[in-house]
Design an enzyme around this catalytic site. Structure first.
Site, PDB file in Angstrom:
ATOM      1  N   TYR A   1     -32.002  36.163 -59.926  1.00  0.00           N
ATOM      2  CA  TYR A   1     -33.008  37.062 -60.143  1.00  0.00           C
ATOM      3  C   TYR A   1     -34.240  36.634 -59.285  1.00  0.00           C
ATOM      4  O   TYR A   1     -34.403  35.785 -58.545  1.00  0.00           O
ATOM      5  CB  TYR A   1     -33.534  37.002 -61.429  1.00  0.00           C
ATOM      6  CG  TYR A   1     -34.453  35.828 -61.896  1.00  0.00           C
ATOM      7  CD1 TYR A   1     -35.918  35.954 -61.927  1.00  0.00           C
ATOM      8  CD2 TYR A   1     -33.874  34.705 -62.071  1.00  0.00           C
ATOM      9  CE1 TYR A   1     -36.614  34.907 -62.329  1.00  0.00           C
ATOM     10  CE2 TYR A   1     -34.781  33.545 -62.323  1.00  0.00           C
ATOM     11  CZ  TYR A   1     -35.884  33.648 -62.480  1.00  0.00           C
ATOM     12  OH  TYR A   1     -36.714  32.537 -62.989  1.00  0.00           O
TER      13      TYR A   1
ATOM     14  N   ARG B   1     -14.022  37.840 -69.939  1.00  0.00           N
ATOM     15  CA  ARG B   1     -14.551  36.180 -69.885  1.00  0.00           C
ATOM     16  C   ARG B   1     -13.560  35.435 -69.085  1.00  0.00           C
ATOM     17  O   ARG B   1     -12.540  35.294 -69.668  1.00  0.00           O
ATOM     18  CB  ARG B   1     -15.110  35.662 -71.106  1.00  0.00           C
ATOM     19  CG  ARG B   1     -15.953  34.524 -71.100  1.00  0.00           C
ATOM     20  CD  ARG B   1     -16.406  33.869 -72.390  1.00  0.00           C
ATOM     21  NE  ARG B   1     -17.202  32.692 -72.197  1.00  0.00           N
ATOM     22  CZ  ARG B   1     -16.715  31.476 -72.109  1.00  0.00           C
ATOM     23  NH1 ARG B   1     -15.297  31.332 -72.089  1.00  0.00           N
ATOM     24  NH2 ARG B   1     -17.667  30.502 -72.081  1.00  0.00           N
TER      25      ARG B   1
ATOM     26  N   LYS C   1     -32.144  30.755 -57.415  1.00  0.00           N
ATOM     27  CA  LYS C   1     -33.145  31.307 -58.681  1.00  0.00           C
ATOM     28  C   LYS C   1     -32.208  31.999 -59.418  1.00  0.00           C
ATOM     29  O   LYS C   1     -31.820  33.173 -59.640  1.00  0.00           O
ATOM     30  CB  LYS C   1     -34.336  32.170 -57.983  1.00  0.00           C
ATOM     31  CG  LYS C   1     -35.339  32.649 -59.079  1.00  0.00           C
ATOM     32  CD  LYS C   1     -36.496  33.135 -58.360  1.00  0.00           C
ATOM     33  CE  LYS C   1     -37.618  33.668 -59.214  1.00  0.00           C
ATOM     34  NZ  LYS C   1     -38.239  32.650 -59.740  1.00  0.00           N
TER      35      LYS C   1
ATOM     36  N   GLU D   1     -41.275  20.030 -59.993  1.00  0.00           N
ATOM     37  CA  GLU D   1     -41.895  21.215 -60.109  1.00  0.00           C
ATOM     38  C   GLU D   1     -42.243  21.730 -61.686  1.00  0.00           C
ATOM     39  O   GLU D   1     -42.124  20.561 -62.446  1.00  0.00           O
ATOM     40  CB  GLU D   1     -41.119  22.560 -59.691  1.00  0.00           C
ATOM     41  CG  GLU D   1     -39.916  22.616 -60.215  1.00  0.00           C
ATOM     42  CD  GLU D   1     -38.874  23.816 -59.583  1.00  0.00           C
ATOM     43  OE1 GLU D   1     -39.253  24.391 -58.942  1.00  0.00           O
ATOM     44  OE2 GLU D   1     -37.555  23.811 -60.195  1.00  0.00           O
TER      45      GLU D   1
ATOM     46  N   LEU E   1     -37.596  25.233 -56.567  1.00  0.00           N
ATOM     47  CA  LEU E   1     -37.455  26.550 -56.101  1.00  0.00           C
ATOM     48  C   LEU E   1     -38.505  26.590 -54.924  1.00  0.00           C
ATOM     49  O   LEU E   1     -39.694  26.238 -55.168  1.00  0.00           O
ATOM     50  CB  LEU E   1     -37.765  27.609 -57.421  1.00  0.00           C
ATOM     51  CG  LEU E   1     -37.584  28.882 -57.027  1.00  0.00           C
ATOM     52  CD1 LEU E   1     -36.196  29.395 -57.020  1.00  0.00           C
ATOM     53  CD2 LEU E   1     -38.513  29.841 -58.075  1.00  0.00           C
TER      54      LEU E   1
END
Length: 284
Positions: free
Chosen positions: A33, A100, A145, A177, A201
């Protein structure tokens, strides 16, 4: 609409959208995302966020074939439906809809695209925040991400339960972070921030802050710093796309920062101007 949703071309109030239970985002978090602020009907720094989004797709081998131009067009369709003055534009691509199974699905399985735009009311950058520290027990792919954010959720809840705004992760003595932000420090006039390796990130706001520091002749060092250096910093800054930059007033209940306000003011003023120009807003 106040809260706009999108799933594979369908636009509706986000509460009304339905996602297939077999979307791999649902049972594996198998997707990536990105997100950015929207103001004045314009997403801020969209090209840089798209760069990071497509790089995340590449690193997770998600075959997202929609071009940047096509994706931008879909994102702007959502923005045009938004009634608010300031929002957070979020989009994610999952590997697709399939039964799945841990390995990548075979056959003609296409990624699913979901977009949301929700109103936000960001606090001014002058607001001071309270932080709490926590050992970083996440995996070693923090530069991607991904949708797998349970450790970040738990860390954010820890901060909330302690009356704090954000959690600072550290691996041993190295600061990495925050739960949903990058963290940097100012010491002896130098802006210090962790390097863009697999433990953090590569934040867009962090990147902008470094660029602005160079423009303002503020020295920058991209190298690891320790928990001790965090507490001893002249200023501690958390940065993220939804809130830009905020200095810390305390960490683990101990006062920090407050010793380089002139540098903070320069960075804040420069960033406010960058955001204003980047979203097509007029001076004043």
């Amino acid at each position: 609409m106040e809260r706009v949703g999108y799933y594979n071309g369908e636009i509706a109030p986000v509460e009304e959208l339905k996602v297939p239970v077999l979307d791999r985002a649902y049972y594996f978090g198998d997707g990536v995302y990105d997100a950015t602020s929207v103001a004045n009907g314009m997403p801020f720094a969209l090209e840089e966020h798209l760069d990071r989004f497509y790089n995340s797709c590449r690193l997770l081998e998600i075959p997202f074939t929609m071009s940047r131009e096509e994706l931008t067009e879909e994102l702007m369709k959502v923005v045009k439906e938004f009634d608010g003055a300031h929002g957070l534009l979020y989009w994610q691509a999952s590997r697709g809809t399939a039964y799945r199974g841990h390995k990548f699905p075979e056959g003609n399985v296409k990624p699913n695209l979901m977009i949301m735009l929700n109103p936000i009311n960001p606090a001014p950058m002058s607001k001071k925040v309270k932080l709490v520290t926590m050992e970083d027990t996440r995996y070693f792919h923090c530069n991607i991400k991904t949708l797998n954010l349970i450790p970040n959720v738990m860390a954010a809840q820890k901060a909330e339960s302690m009356g704090c705004d954000e959690t600072v992760f550290h691996r041993g003595d190295r600061v990495t972070e925050c739960a949903h932000s990058n963290v940097s420090i100012i010491k002896d006039g130098v802006l210090r921030t962790a390097p863009c390796d697999n433990l953090i990130l590569p934040g867009i706001t962090r990147k902008h802050m470094i660029e602005l520091a160079h423009e303002l002749d503020i020295p920058v060092e991209e190298k690891p710093f320790t928990v001790e250096e965090l507490f001893d910093a002249d200023e501690v800054i958390v940065s993220r796309s939804g809130a830009l930059c905020h200095a810390a007033e305390s960490i683990d209940g101990k006062p920090v920062g407050g010793r380089a306000p002139e540098i903070l003011e320069k960075l804040y003023a420069a960033y406010e101007e960058k955001f204003r120009k980047g979203t097509g807003q007029k001076q004043g």
